[in-house]
Design a protein around this motif. Sequence first.
Motif, PDB file in Angstrom:
ATOM      1  N   ALA A 170       0.057  -0.188  -0.595  1.00 40.02           N
ATOM      2  CA  ALA A 170       0.085  -1.564  -0.095  1.00 40.02           C
ATOM      3  C   ALA A 170      -1.249  -2.261  -0.331  1.00 40.02           C
ATOM      4  O   ALA A 170      -1.294  -3.429  -0.718  1.00 40.02           O
ATOM      5  N   SER A 171      -2.335  -1.546  -0.126  1.00 37.18           N
ATOM      6  CA  SER A 171      -3.665  -2.119  -0.316  1.00 37.18           C
ATOM      7  C   SER A 171      -3.911  -2.505  -1.778  1.00 37.18           C
ATOM      8  O   SER A 171      -4.429  -3.587  -2.062  1.00 37.18           O
ATOM      9  N   LYS A 172      -3.521  -1.636  -2.701  1.00 43.72           N
ATOM     10  CA  LYS A 172      -3.711  -1.933  -4.129  1.00 43.72           C
ATOM     11  C   LYS A 172      -2.914  -3.167  -4.549  1.00 43.72           C
ATOM     12  O   LYS A 172      -3.434  -4.059  -5.216  1.00 43.72           O
ATOM     13  N   ILE A 173      -1.643  -3.201  -4.148  1.00 41.06           N
ATOM     14  CA  ILE A 173      -0.811  -4.348  -4.508  1.00 41.06           C
ATOM     15  C   ILE A 173      -1.314  -5.611  -3.819  1.00 41.06           C
ATOM     16  O   ILE A 173      -1.348  -6.692  -4.414  1.00 41.06           O
ATOM     17  N   ALA A 174      -1.735  -5.485  -2.568  1.00 40.16           N
ATOM     18  CA  ALA A 174      -2.253  -6.646  -1.828  1.00 40.16           C
ATOM     19  C   ALA A 174      -3.483  -7.226  -2.525  1.00 40.16           C
ATOM     20  O   ALA A 174      -3.620  -8.448  -2.614  1.00 40.16           O
ATOM     21  N   ASP A 175      -4.377  -6.376  -3.012  1.00 38.83           N
ATOM     22  CA  ASP A 175      -5.548  -6.866  -3.751  1.00 38.83           C
ATOM     23  C   ASP A 175      -5.112  -7.686  -4.962  1.00 38.83           C
ATOM     24  O   ASP A 175      -5.639  -8.768  -5.218  1.00 38.83           O
ATOM     25  N   TRP A 176      -4.145  -7.158  -5.714  1.00 39.96           N
ATOM     26  CA  TRP A 176      -3.660  -7.857  -6.906  1.00 39.96           C
ATOM     27  C   TRP A 176      -2.998  -9.181  -6.516  1.00 39.96           C
ATOM     28  O   TRP A 176      -3.255 -10.220  -7.124  1.00 39.96           O
ATOM     29  N   LEU A 177      -2.119  -9.127  -5.524  1.00 44.14           N
ATOM     30  CA  LEU A 177      -1.435 -10.344  -5.083  1.00 44.14           C
ATOM     31  C   LEU A 177      -2.418 -11.396  -4.581  1.00 44.14           C
ATOM     32  O   LEU A 177      -2.273 -12.583  -4.881  1.00 44.14           O
ATOM     33  N   LYS A 194       8.372 -12.832 -14.758  1.00 41.27           N
ATOM     34  CA  LYS A 194       6.990 -13.206 -15.056  1.00 41.27           C
ATOM     35  C   LYS A 194       6.055 -11.989 -15.028  1.00 41.27           C
ATOM     36  O   LYS A 194       5.123 -11.895 -15.814  1.00 41.27           O
ATOM     37  N   ALA A 195       6.321 -11.052 -14.096  1.00 37.98           N
ATOM     38  CA  ALA A 195       5.473  -9.860 -13.990  1.00 37.98           C
ATOM     39  C   ALA A 195       6.195  -8.778 -13.207  1.00 37.98           C
ATOM     40  O   ALA A 195       7.009  -9.067 -12.337  1.00 37.98           O
ATOM     41  N   VAL A 196       5.880  -7.535 -13.540  1.00 38.67           N
ATOM     42  CA  VAL A 196       6.258  -6.376 -12.736  1.00 38.67           C
ATOM     43  C   VAL A 196       4.972  -5.580 -12.553  1.00 38.67           C
ATOM     44  O   VAL A 196       4.292  -5.257 -13.526  1.00 38.67           O
ATOM     45  N   ILE A 197       4.629  -5.307 -11.304  1.00 38.28           N
ATOM     46  CA  ILE A 197       3.373  -4.630 -10.994  1.00 38.28           C
ATOM     47  C   ILE A 197       3.671  -3.396 -10.141  1.00 38.28           C
ATOM     48  O   ILE A 197       4.425  -3.469  -9.178  1.00 38.28           O
ATOM     49  N   ALA A 198       3.041  -2.290 -10.507  1.00 36.84           N
ATOM     50  CA  ALA A 198       3.155  -1.041  -9.753  1.00 36.84           C
ATOM     51  C   ALA A 198       1.750  -0.630  -9.287  1.00 36.84           C
ATOM     52  O   ALA A 198       0.770  -0.857 -10.007  1.00 36.84           O
ATOM     53  N   PRO A 199       1.632  -0.027  -8.112  1.00 34.54           N
ATOM     54  CA  PRO A 199       0.305   0.316  -7.599  1.00 34.54           C
ATOM     55  C   PRO A 199      -0.473   1.255  -8.515  1.00 34.54           C
ATOM     56  O   PRO A 199      -1.700   1.145  -8.618  1.00 34.54           O
ATOM     57  N   GLU A 200       0.217   2.142  -9.209  1.00 29.19           N
ATOM     58  CA  GLU A 200      -0.497   3.086 -10.085  1.00 29.19           C
ATOM     59  C   GLU A 200      -1.084   2.420 -11.316  1.00 29.19           C
ATOM     60  O   GLU A 200      -1.900   3.016 -12.018  1.00 29.19           O
ATOM     61  N   ILE A 216      -2.868  -0.405 -11.060  1.00 28.73           N
ATOM     62  CA  ILE A 216      -3.968  -1.228 -10.578  1.00 28.73           C
ATOM     63  C   ILE A 216      -5.162  -0.345 -10.252  1.00 28.73           C
ATOM     64  O   ILE A 216      -5.038   0.600  -9.467  1.00 28.73           O
ATOM     65  N   ALA A 217      -6.294  -0.672 -10.821  1.00 31.74           N
ATOM     66  CA  ALA A 217      -7.526   0.062 -10.507  1.00 31.74           C
ATOM     67  C   ALA A 217      -7.981  -0.333  -9.108  1.00 31.74           C
ATOM     68  O   ALA A 217      -7.874  -1.494  -8.718  1.00 31.74           O
TER      69      ALA A 217
END
Length: 156
Positions: A30-37, A142-148, A150-151
């Motif tokens: 959740a933290s990784k995706i939240a940073d990206w979002l 537009k995008a698909v993002i997975a936590p793995e 994201i650095a």
Amino acid sequence: MELILWRHAEAELGEPDEGRTLTPKGHKQASKIADWLDRNLPESCRILVSPAARTVQTAEALGRKYKVMEELAPDRSPEDLLRAANWPDSREPVLIIGHQPTLGLVASQLISGQVQEWSLRKANVWWIAQRERGDVTTNFLKAVIAPELIASSGKR
């Protein structure tokens, strides 16, 4: 309109279903995706969340205001989700934090035009947008993002 579908991060097993909380891995996801979002969502984005504990915890990782909606609970329909998001009429982007199979059913309907059993993996984001050209309106991914993917930024 833009509709961002975020499946809750990994949660503990158990009952009752709505009380399940995130695992340590789920908090990291959740933290990784939240940073990206946080870097990519417009400030005007409305954030709507299922009342389940795991979706609320996922939303809290983002650190923005959100609204809990019964229409997004695990047992609700794709039509309930689209109505809650005001699809396709919302003037601002809408982020939905919810559950399978509803998120996959919504994604398939909007992208392919048919309701199919697509699966969004835990903590993944699918960003769907609409484009109008003349009298033709099309939806696209537009995008698909997975936590793995994201650095870690180390911010959270």
